[in-house]
Design a protein around this motif. Sequence first.
Motif, mmCIF file in Angstrom:
data_model
loop_
_atom_site.group_PDB
_atom_site.id
_atom_site.type_symbol
_atom_site.label_atom_id
_atom_site.label_comp_id
_atom_site.label_asym_id
_atom_site.label_seq_id
_atom_site.Cartn_x
_atom_site.Cartn_y
_atom_site.Cartn_z
ATOM 1 N N LYS A 71 12.802 -9.756 40.988
ATOM 2 C CA LYS A 71 13.196 -10.769 41.963
ATOM 3 C C LYS A 71 14.696 -10.788 42.247
ATOM 4 N N ILE A 72 15.479 -10.107 41.413
ATOM 5 C CA ILE A 72 16.914 -10.003 41.690
ATOM 6 C C ILE A 72 17.127 -8.760 42.550
ATOM 7 N N PRO A 73 17.423 -8.916 43.835
ATOM 8 C CA PRO A 73 17.548 -7.755 44.727
ATOM 9 C C PRO A 73 18.684 -6.835 44.295
ATOM 10 N N LYS A 74 18.527 -5.560 44.569
ATOM 11 C CA LYS A 74 19.586 -4.602 44.267
ATOM 12 C C LYS A 74 20.832 -4.954 45.072
ATOM 13 N N THR A 120 21.373 -23.106 27.810
ATOM 14 C CA THR A 120 20.769 -21.773 27.726
ATOM 15 C C THR A 120 21.811 -20.675 27.832
ATOM 16 N N LEU A 121 21.676 -19.658 26.970
ATOM 17 C CA LEU A 121 22.451 -18.419 27.074
ATOM 18 C C LEU A 121 21.531 -17.315 27.553
ATOM 19 N N LEU A 122 22.063 -16.482 28.435
ATOM 20 C CA LEU A 122 21.255 -15.417 29.013
ATOM 21 C C LEU A 122 22.124 -14.171 29.158
ATOM 22 N N ALA A 123 21.678 -13.056 28.605
ATOM 23 C CA ALA A 123 22.377 -11.775 28.720
ATOM 24 C C ALA A 123 21.499 -10.808 29.492
ATOM 25 N N VAL A 124 22.063 -10.208 30.527
ATOM 26 C CA VAL A 124 21.278 -9.324 31.384
ATOM 27 C C VAL A 124 22.209 -8.345 32.083
ATOM 28 N N CYS A 125 21.684 -7.181 32.440
ATOM 29 C CA CYS A 125 22.431 -6.230 33.256
ATOM 30 C C CYS A 125 21.924 -6.319 34.691
ATOM 31 N N LEU A 126 22.832 -6.449 35.635
ATOM 32 C CA LEU A 126 22.460 -6.336 37.039
ATOM 33 C C LEU A 126 22.429 -4.867 37.421
ATOM 34 N N ASP A 127 22.147 -4.570 38.677
ATOM 35 C CA ASP A 127 21.914 -3.169 39.018
ATOM 36 C C ASP A 127 23.188 -2.328 39.019
ATOM 37 N N ASP A 128 24.374 -2.954 38.850
ATOM 38 C CA ASP A 128 25.593 -2.155 38.698
ATOM 39 C C ASP A 128 25.749 -1.627 37.279
ATOM 40 N N GLY A 129 24.799 -1.972 36.402
ATOM 41 C CA GLY A 129 24.827 -1.470 35.036
ATOM 42 C C GLY A 129 25.709 -2.250 34.091
ATOM 43 N N ARG A 130 26.427 -3.236 34.605
ATOM 44 C CA ARG A 130 27.330 -4.016 33.754
ATOM 45 C C ARG A 130 26.567 -5.148 33.073
ATOM 46 N N PRO A 131 26.761 -5.302 31.770
ATOM 47 C CA PRO A 131 26.136 -6.443 31.078
ATOM 48 C C PRO A 131 26.812 -7.742 31.471
ATOM 49 N N ARG A 132 26.023 -8.789 31.633
ATOM 50 C CA ARG A 132 26.532 -10.099 32.016
ATOM 51 C C ARG A 132 26.068 -11.131 30.991
ATOM 52 N N LEU A 133 26.919 -12.125 30.774
ATOM 53 C CA LEU A 133 26.577 -13.248 29.896
ATOM 54 C C LEU A 133 26.702 -14.526 30.707
ATOM 55 N N PHE A 134 25.574 -15.226 30.885
ATOM 56 C CA PHE A 134 25.534 -16.462 31.658
ATOM 57 C C PHE A 134 25.179 -17.634 30.749
ATOM 58 N N ARG A 208 21.375 -14.718 12.442
ATOM 59 C CA ARG A 208 20.739 -13.561 13.071
ATOM 60 C C ARG A 208 21.514 -13.188 14.332
ATOM 61 N N VAL A 209 21.499 -11.891 14.652
ATOM 62 C CA VAL A 209 22.309 -11.389 15.762
ATOM 63 C C VAL A 209 21.483 -10.411 16.595
ATOM 64 N N TRP A 210 21.672 -10.487 17.910
ATOM 65 C CA TRP A 210 21.044 -9.576 18.866
ATOM 66 C C TRP A 210 22.130 -8.974 19.751
ATOM 67 N N VAL A 211 21.885 -7.770 20.257
ATOM 68 C CA VAL A 211 22.851 -7.147 21.156
ATOM 69 C C VAL A 211 22.137 -6.607 22.390
ATOM 70 N N LEU A 212 22.818 -6.698 23.503
ATOM 71 C CA LEU A 212 22.425 -6.030 24.739
ATOM 72 C C LEU A 212 23.474 -4.965 24.982
ATOM 73 N N SER A 213 23.090 -3.695 24.904
ATOM 74 C CA SER A 213 24.054 -2.606 24.999
ATOM 75 C C SER A 213 23.705 -1.693 26.156
ATOM 76 N N THR A 214 24.708 -0.964 26.620
ATOM 77 C CA THR A 214 24.529 -0.056 27.746
ATOM 78 C C THR A 214 24.490 1.385 27.264
ATOM 79 N N SER A 215 23.660 2.169 27.907
ATOM 80 C CA SER A 215 23.600 3.609 27.657
ATOM 81 C C SER A 215 23.430 4.280 29.006
ATOM 82 N N GLY A 216 24.508 4.820 29.533
ATOM 83 C CA GLY A 216 24.471 5.330 30.896
ATOM 84 C C GLY A 216 24.292 4.177 31.858
ATOM 85 N N ALA A 217 23.265 4.248 32.693
ATOM 86 C CA ALA A 217 22.999 3.174 33.656
ATOM 87 C C ALA A 217 21.942 2.201 33.155
#
Length: 259
Positions: A71-74, A120-134, A208-217
Motif C-alpha cells: 500500500k506504500i506506493p513506490k 508506537t515505534l516502527l522501523a521500515v525501509c521505503l523503496d529507496d532502501g533507506r531504513p526509517r524509524l518512526f 531484548r534487541v531487534w535490528v532492521l539492517s540493509t543488504s544491498g537494496a
Amino acid sequence: MTLLVGVLCQDGVVIGADSAATMGAMGIHTVRQSVTKVTIVNGRALIATSGPVGLGQRLAGEFAEILEQDKIPKGMRPHKAMQLIRGTFLPHIAAEMQAAQVAAPVVGPQIAQASAISDTLLAVCLDDGRPRLFRFDQQGSPEEATEDIPFVCLGSGEIIADPFMAFLRGLFWEQGSLPTLAEGQFATIWTLEQAIAVSPAFIAHPSRVWVLSTSGARCAARQVPEDELQDDLQAVTEARRVLGEWRRGKSMMPAPPPP
C-alpha cells in the motif's frame, strides 16, 4: 508498563525492549509476566507498542496489511508514508478514546484511558532502501528519527532512558551524525540495562534487541540472539570498569598545591 528504545543508524535501525508486562483490571495490578514486545513484520520491518496489548495487536495487524498489500506506493516520500500509516492507525486509536470518554464518568478517567493511550515505534525501509524509524504518539501523530535526533525512548521508563541515551550519544557519536548498527545496539542494551537497574518498578529483565539492517537494496529484520547480546553486555561491563578505574586513579592523584 514498558520501555522501548529505538536508534536510527547508518546501516539500519535498532529497537530494544524490556520484557515486563503488568496484568490487571480496573486499575489494580495483579501479576507481572515476561513477554516479547517487538514484532517482526513480513521479515522486513519492526513494530512495538507501549500501552494496551490489544490496541498494539491491532496496529501491528494494520501495518502488516500495508506491507503485504504494497500500500506504500513506490517513490512515496517519508512524510507521506507516515501519514498513510497514521490513517490506518487512527480509527483504532479514535475508537478507544471515544470509548474512554463514555466510560470515564462511570469508572473514572484514569481507568477509562488505560486502554486508549498507546505509543508506537516502527522501523521500515521505503523503496529507496533507506531504513526509517518512526514514532506514532498517543494520537497517532507521526515523527521520523533523523541525524539531529536519532534515538527514541518511550513507555514508563522513558524518563530514565532519555537522559542516559543522550549521555551515551554525547560520548560515542558526534552531533548530527548517525551511529553504526553495532554502536546503536551497544547503546540500546546499555540504556535498557541502566533503566531496569534503577527503575522503581514495572520494567524488568531480560532486555531484548531487534535490528532492521540493509543488504544491498533489501532490508531484513531479526532478533539479536542471546550470545550476541552477551557480547554487548560484556562491553557494558568493560566500559563501567574503565570508568571506575579512571575515578580511582583520579582520587589517588595528589591535590594541587594551594595558590
